[in-house]
Design a protein around this motif. Structure first.
Motif, short mmCIF file in Angstrom:
data_model
loop_
_atom_site.label_atom_id
_atom_site.label_comp_id
_atom_site.label_asym_id
_atom_site.label_seq_id
_atom_site.Cartn_x
_atom_site.Cartn_y
_atom_site.Cartn_z
N VAL A 135 30.29 -36.06 12.92
CA VAL A 135 31.19 -36.05 11.83
C VAL A 135 32.25 -36.87 12.21
CG1 VAL A 135 32.61 -34.59 10.42
CG2 VAL A 135 30.27 -33.68 11.21
N HIS A 136 32.98 -37.76 11.29
CA HIS A 136 34.08 -38.49 11.55
C HIS A 136 34.81 -38.96 10.34
CE1 HIS A 136 32.23 -42.38 9.84
NE2 HIS A 136 30.93 -41.69 10.12
N SER A 137 35.91 -39.32 10.46
CA SER A 137 36.91 -39.62 9.27
C SER A 137 37.15 -40.99 9.12
CB SER A 137 37.99 -38.50 9.19
OG SER A 137 38.87 -39.19 10.28
N LEU A 138 37.24 -41.35 7.70
CA LEU A 138 37.41 -42.94 7.64
C LEU A 138 38.74 -42.92 6.62
CD1 LEU A 138 33.94 -44.21 6.92
CD2 LEU A 138 35.14 -44.66 8.90
N THR A 139 39.68 -43.70 6.82
CA THR A 139 40.48 -44.27 6.12
C THR A 139 40.29 -45.62 5.14
OG1 THR A 139 42.29 -42.91 7.29
CG2 THR A 139 43.12 -44.43 5.49
N LEU A 140 39.99 -45.59 3.94
CA LEU A 140 39.50 -46.63 3.29
C LEU A 140 40.57 -47.10 2.33
CD1 LEU A 140 35.95 -45.30 2.91
CD2 LEU A 140 36.50 -46.67 4.38
N PRO A 141 40.21 -48.43 1.90
CA PRO A 141 41.36 -48.81 0.41
C PRO A 141 40.79 -48.05 -0.46
CG PRO A 141 40.51 -50.68 1.87
CD PRO A 141 39.80 -49.67 2.25
N ALA A 142 41.78 -47.67 -1.67
CA ALA A 142 41.32 -46.93 -2.81
C ALA A 142 40.59 -47.71 -3.55
CB ALA A 142 42.71 -46.44 -3.29
N VAL A 143 40.50 -48.98 -3.44
CA VAL A 143 39.70 -49.90 -4.36
C VAL A 143 38.33 -49.97 -3.76
CG1 VAL A 143 41.88 -50.99 -5.53
CG2 VAL A 143 41.11 -52.04 -3.44
N THR A 144 37.93 -49.53 -2.85
CA THR A 144 36.66 -49.88 -2.41
C THR A 144 35.65 -49.48 -3.02
OG1 THR A 144 37.30 -49.08 -0.27
CG2 THR A 144 35.21 -48.85 -0.51
N PRO A 145 34.64 -50.28 -3.43
CA PRO A 145 33.60 -49.89 -4.84
C PRO A 145 32.55 -49.04 -4.29
CG PRO A 145 33.73 -52.60 -3.87
CD PRO A 145 34.74 -51.76 -2.92
N VAL A 146 32.33 -47.94 -5.38
CA VAL A 146 31.48 -46.88 -5.23
C VAL A 146 30.51 -46.94 -6.34
CG1 VAL A 146 31.40 -44.36 -5.29
CG2 VAL A 146 33.35 -45.57 -4.54
N GLU A 147 29.11 -47.03 -6.22
CA GLU A 147 28.07 -47.09 -7.02
C GLU A 147 27.72 -45.57 -7.10
OE1 GLU A 147 24.80 -49.60 -6.09
OE2 GLU A 147 26.25 -51.02 -5.42
N VAL A 148 27.77 -45.38 -8.41
CA VAL A 148 27.40 -43.84 -8.81
C VAL A 148 26.35 -43.56 -9.48
CG1 VAL A 148 29.73 -42.80 -8.06
CG2 VAL A 148 29.16 -43.46 -10.37
N GLU A 149 25.61 -42.30 -9.55
CA GLU A 149 24.64 -41.79 -10.52
C GLU A 149 24.71 -40.76 -11.00
OE1 GLU A 149 20.00 -42.02 -11.28
OE2 GLU A 149 20.85 -43.70 -10.41
N HIS A 150 24.50 -39.55 -10.04
CA HIS A 150 24.43 -38.06 -10.21
C HIS A 150 26.01 -37.93 -10.62
CE1 HIS A 150 20.38 -38.09 -10.02
NE2 HIS A 150 20.19 -38.27 -8.75
N LEU A 151 26.67 -38.47 -9.46
CA LEU A 151 28.13 -38.05 -9.63
C LEU A 151 28.99 -38.36 -10.86
CD1 LEU A 151 30.51 -37.18 -7.56
CD2 LEU A 151 30.92 -39.61 -7.06
N SER A 152 28.66 -39.34 -11.71
CA SER A 152 28.98 -39.53 -12.73
C SER A 152 28.17 -38.94 -14.10
CB SER A 152 29.25 -40.88 -13.04
OG SER A 152 27.99 -41.56 -13.10
N GLY A 153 27.51 -37.91 -13.64
CA GLY A 153 26.86 -37.17 -14.80
C GLY A 153 25.51 -37.90 -15.15
N GLY A 154 24.94 -38.47 -14.47
CA GLY A 154 23.62 -39.16 -14.49
C GLY A 154 23.73 -40.53 -15.11
N LYS A 155 24.77 -41.11 -15.31
CA LYS A 155 24.94 -42.37 -15.99
C LYS A 155 25.53 -43.53 -14.55
CE LYS A 155 28.30 -41.72 -18.58
NZ LYS A 155 29.49 -42.05 -19.77
N PRO A 156 24.43 -44.39 -14.33
CA PRO A 156 24.78 -45.21 -13.11
C PRO A 156 25.77 -46.18 -13.59
CG PRO A 156 22.30 -45.23 -13.96
CD PRO A 156 23.14 -44.35 -14.88
N GLY A 157 26.85 -46.30 -12.53
CA GLY A 157 28.18 -47.06 -12.87
C GLY A 157 28.67 -47.58 -11.51
N ASP A 158 29.63 -48.36 -11.71
CA ASP A 158 30.55 -48.80 -10.64
C ASP A 158 31.97 -48.34 -10.82
OD1 ASP A 158 28.26 -50.35 -9.21
OD2 ASP A 158 28.78 -51.95 -10.59
N LEU A 159 32.43 -47.55 -9.86
CA LEU A 159 33.80 -47.17 -9.93
C LEU A 159 34.53 -47.45 -8.65
CD1 LEU A 159 32.92 -43.39 -10.87
CD2 LEU A 159 33.76 -45.36 -12.35
#
Length: 198
Positions: A135-159
């Motif tokens: 287990v580790h922690s990361l500090t990332l830029p807030a604009v880091t691209p995130v590909e989602v599917e289930h997290l966005s309610g089943g709609k694939p997308g880029d956030l």
């Protein structure tokens, strides 16, 4: 007759001495150089052995030194015991990125356009995510691209990471593949919707 023998011996001695003066004693020089080389090698081996023993002793002492249980720092009130086990993955030959699978949670928006997340590492065993114990922690830029599917309610997308901080605030729930570049920086997160978790 004795004078002739004596004269012959003298001439032989002079001839031998002349040959030695005119032609260097190659065999003796080669032998002397070989002896010097052997002495240097022995000295190097002996000093290398001493250094190795010293390194092992110092390393052993540092492992058993008392007082290793330090209080958590103010910056990290809940340090992970396995944080030192984490090594950022490196891309294989010819690959642009290397991926780490893991739960991403405890997201916190920080000042300066950064987001800190905790990652509980998983390994893929035939399509099933199995915890590795790291287990580790990361500090990332807030604009880091995130590909989602289930997290966005089943709609694939880029956030962006800043768009999903609220959903990643809770404990381990969402599994992502984190893509690391050759310098150990996370370039993107991809929801690992293809992975079932133990």
């Amino acid at each position: 007759m004795a004078e002739e023998t004596s004269l012959d011996e003298r001439l032989a001695d002079l001839a031998t001495g002349g040959r030695q003066a005119a032609v260097p004693l190659a065999a003796e020089q080669i032998r002397a150089r070989g002896d010097r080389r052997r002495r240097r090698k022995r000295a190097a081996r002996a000093s290398g052995g001493v250094l190795l023993v010293a390194a092992v002793v110092v390393g052993g002492l540092s492992l058993v030194r008392p007082g290793q249980d330090r209080a958590p720092t103010a910056a990290d009130p809940n340090p992970s015991a396995s944080a030192s086990l984490f090594v950022p993955p490196t891309p294989a030959q010819g690959e642009e990125y290397a991926s780490e699978l893991g739960y991403v949670y405890d997201a916190v928006a920080l000042d300066g356009g950064r987001v800190r997340v905790t990652v509980q590492q998983l390994r893929d065993e035939k399509g099933t995510g199995v915890p590795t114990g790291v287990v580790h922690s990361l500090t990332l830029p807030a604009v880091t691209p995130v590909e989602v599917e289930h997290l966005s309610g089943g709609k694939p997308g880029d956030l962006r990471l800043e768009d999903v901080v609220d959903r990643l605030r809770a404990g381990p729930q969402w599994v992502f593949a984190l893509d690391y570049d050759g310098e150990g920086r996370v370039q993107s997160l991809r929801e690992a919707h293809w992975l079932s978790v133990e």
